[in-house]
Enzyme design. Structure first.
Site, mmCIF file in Angstrom:
data_model
loop_
_atom_site.group_PDB
_atom_site.id
_atom_site.type_symbol
_atom_site.label_atom_id
_atom_site.label_comp_id
_atom_site.label_asym_id
_atom_site.label_seq_id
_atom_site.Cartn_x
_atom_site.Cartn_y
_atom_site.Cartn_z
ATOM 1 N N ASP A 104 0.841 -1.200 0.000
ATOM 2 C CA ASP A 104 0.000 0.000 0.000
ATOM 3 C C ASP A 104 0.874 1.248 0.000
ATOM 4 O OD1 ASP A 104 0.869 -0.752 2.521
ATOM 5 O OD2 ASP A 104 -0.863 0.081 3.559
ATOM 6 N N ASP A 107 7.352 3.899 2.560
ATOM 7 C CA ASP A 107 7.584 5.133 3.327
ATOM 8 C C ASP A 107 9.090 5.271 3.569
ATOM 9 O OD1 ASP A 107 7.735 7.011 5.500
ATOM 10 O OD2 ASP A 107 5.616 6.732 5.866
ATOM 11 N N VAL A 157 -0.813 9.482 5.994
ATOM 12 C CA VAL A 157 -2.048 9.310 5.223
ATOM 13 C C VAL A 157 -2.825 8.076 5.705
ATOM 14 C CG1 VAL A 157 -1.316 10.508 3.122
ATOM 15 C CG2 VAL A 157 -0.705 8.121 3.442
ATOM 16 N N ARG A 169 -8.908 1.963 7.332
ATOM 17 C CA ARG A 169 -8.546 1.135 6.179
ATOM 18 C C ARG A 169 -9.685 1.035 5.162
ATOM 19 N NH1 ARG A 169 -3.703 -1.564 7.520
ATOM 20 N NH2 ARG A 169 -3.534 -2.344 9.641
HETATM 21 O O1 LIG Z 1 8.393 1.755 4.097
HETATM 22 P P1 LIG Z 1 8.093 1.492 5.531
HETATM 23 O O2 LIG Z 1 8.506 2.633 6.429
HETATM 24 O O3 LIG Z 1 8.594 0.168 6.003
HETATM 25 O O4 LIG Z 1 6.500 1.524 5.692
HETATM 26 C C1 LIG Z 1 5.667 0.770 4.862
HETATM 27 C C2 LIG Z 1 4.995 -0.348 5.600
HETATM 28 O O5 LIG Z 1 4.251 0.183 6.700
HETATM 29 C C3 LIG Z 1 2.923 -0.307 6.641
HETATM 30 O O6 LIG Z 1 2.801 -1.542 7.278
HETATM 31 P P2 LIG Z 1 2.583 -1.737 8.844
HETATM 32 O O7 LIG Z 1 3.828 -2.370 9.417
HETATM 33 O O8 LIG Z 1 2.114 -0.457 9.473
HETATM 34 O O9 LIG Z 1 1.478 -2.854 8.929
HETATM 35 P P3 LIG Z 1 -0.003 -2.855 8.303
HETATM 36 O O10 LIG Z 1 0.155 -3.093 6.825
HETATM 37 O O11 LIG Z 1 -0.648 -4.020 8.978
HETATM 38 O O12 LIG Z 1 -0.666 -1.540 8.607
HETATM 39 C C4 LIG Z 1 2.676 -0.493 5.148
HETATM 40 O O13 LIG Z 1 1.620 -1.397 4.909
HETATM 41 C C5 LIG Z 1 3.995 -1.004 4.662
HETATM 42 O O14 LIG Z 1 4.090 -2.414 4.744
HETATM 43 O O1 HPA Z 2 1.544 7.417 6.053
HETATM 44 C C1 HPA Z 2 1.260 6.265 6.485
HETATM 45 N N1 HPA Z 2 -0.031 5.939 6.850
HETATM 46 C C2 HPA Z 2 -0.368 4.724 7.319
HETATM 47 N N2 HPA Z 2 0.493 3.715 7.462
HETATM 48 C C3 HPA Z 2 1.771 3.951 7.108
HETATM 49 N N3 HPA Z 2 2.843 3.116 7.160
HETATM 50 C C4 HPA Z 2 3.885 3.795 6.703
HETATM 51 N N4 HPA Z 2 3.531 5.080 6.385
HETATM 52 C C5 HPA Z 2 2.203 5.197 6.622
#
Ligand SMILES: O=P(O)(O)OC[C@H]1O[C@H](OP(=O)(O)OP(=O)(O)O)[C@H](O)[C@@H]1O
Ligand code: HPA
Length: 178
Positions: A104, A107, A157, A169
């Site tokens: 998704d 970052d 976001v 979500r």
């Molecule tokens: O580039 P990064 O800084 O690693 O961030 C990106 C990751 O962060 C979020 O996952 P999260 O670990 O929050 O889990 P989720 O998908 O269950 O929300 C997102 O879905 C990515 O997998």
């Molecule tokens: O901007 C954000 N929003 C939600 N989840 C995330 N995980 C990495 N960056 C983000």
């Protein structure tokens, strides 16, 4: 102006409307369909956040393709390079496959930077990344992300799979924190 929405303690304003998201998904799906036309790609969608993008992307693909969902353990062994999250739920043979990771958001890039070497170790034929959002100014790794749908600045976001502490979500549009 549209009313902001409240999630937990924060307010968010509409940032990327559903129709722009859907158009961007179509563009990415067309590119992947073209690039992988003889390769039967295996999408590896990283849970939880990618579920909505993965679903829409699959529906727009015009070539034969497969999908598996993986989760990354929230805790893992410390290596010299930092925390490496291990892959959980990978029940598909990936040796020799053309893999496209589905995210998704990219970052800091920590997640993808940890995942890529683990997939390469398993002998994939190729691996690229498709992501709904990318925050280029937050990237902490030298990553080549081949299929980014939309670039955004550093703000937090939510929506379209992305959460703020578990909520948001389900939103069809993407919102940014105010
Ligand atoms: O580039 P990064 O800084 O690693 O961030 C990106 C990751 O962060 C979020 O996952 P999260 O670990 O929050 O889990 P989720 O998908 O269950 O929300 C997102 O879905 C990515 O997998
Ligand atoms: O901007 C954000 N929003 C939600 N989840 C995330 N995980 C990495 N960056 C983000």
């Amino acid at each position: 102006m549209l009313q902001p929405i409240t999630i937990h303690d924060k307010q968010f304003s509409l940032y990327i409307p559903e129709r722009r998201i859907q158009h961007s998904v179509e563009v990415v799906a067309a590119r992947i369909s073209h690039d992988y036309r003889c390769k039967q790609p295996l999408f590896l969608a990283v849970l939880n956040g990618s579920f909505m993008f993965a679903s829409d992307l699959m529906k727009e693909m015009s070539i034969p393709c497969e999908i598996s969902f993986i989760k990354l353990s929230s805790y893992a062994d410390m290596k010299s390079t930092g925390k490496v999250k291990e892959i959980m739920g990978l029940n598909q043979e990936i040796e020799g496959r053309h893999v496209v990771i589905v995210e998704d958001i990219v970052d800091t890039g920590n997640t993808i930077a940890g995942l890529l070497p683990q997939l390469r170790e398993k002998g994939v034929a190729s691996v690229e990344v498709a992501t709904m959002l990318i925050k280029p100014e937050c990237l902490e790794h030298n990553l080549s992300i081949k299929y980014p749908a939309i670039s955004v600045p550093g703000e937090f976001v939510v929506g379209y799979g992305l959460d703020y502490n578990g909520l948001g979500r389900n939103l069809r549009d993407i919102y940014k924190v105010m």
